[in-house]
Write a protein that holds these residues in place. Structure first.
Motif: not given
Length: 172
Positions: A27-29, A98-107, A109-112, A153-157
């Protein structure tokens, strides 16, 4: 598409060697490469993790390895399934707000980052932290629910996160 395959393969091999799975790497890569939307990357990561999990479970069943008690494993699995659905709903809600895919990714990433830091701190200090042996059905469901929601939520295992939780709460 080749880059997705190569990232998934490398992450799966590295994860198998380390015993943590590959989702936490995939996911992060893929997010870093910005080749697809956050939703698509989460889906691809989830599919890879699901296939790795099916392989691991199948391999264990064929080898007749039964290291998890049904008394704790069943409520954990039930909680994780419901948690996975809740995590997907949370992801959809954050995406919608959020309205922005980048915001979702940032949330994500921060949680992860927070969860990974907590996992690292626990791993470094685990010799000084006594483990538990939870057997209560409701507690197992709640723990599974939290793990499933977080992983979905994080999209990881959730490999390293799951290992820490299983070690701490169930002395595995």
């Amino acid at each position: 598409m080749l880059i997705f395959f190569l990232v998934a393969l490398a992450a799966s091999v590295a994860g198998a060697i380390c015993g943590i799975g590959g989702g936490v790497i995939i996911k992060p890569v893929l997010d870093l490469l910005h080749l697809e939307t956050v939703t698509t990357i989460s889906f691809l990561s989830g599919c890879t993790v699901l296939s790795m999990s099916c392989y691991s479970v199948g391999k264990s069943l064929l080898a007749r390895e039964h290291s998890v008690s049904l008394k704790t494993g069943t409520p954990l699995a039930l909680g994780a399934a419901v948690g996975g659905l809740a995590g997907n709903q949370l992801f959809a809600a954050v995406r919608e707000l959020s309205g922005s895919p980048d915001t979702v990714g940032a949330v994500q990433a921060a949680c992860l980052a927070v969860v990974t830091a907590g996992t690292l701190l626990y791993t470094v200090n685990k010799a000084r932290i006594p483990t538990r042996h939870v057997q209560n059905f409701a507690a197992c469901v709640v723990i599974g629910l939290a793990l499933g929601a977080m992983s979905s939520f994080l999209g990881i295992g959730g490999g390293p996160i799951n290992l820490v939780v299983l070690y701490y709460f169930f002395s595995m």
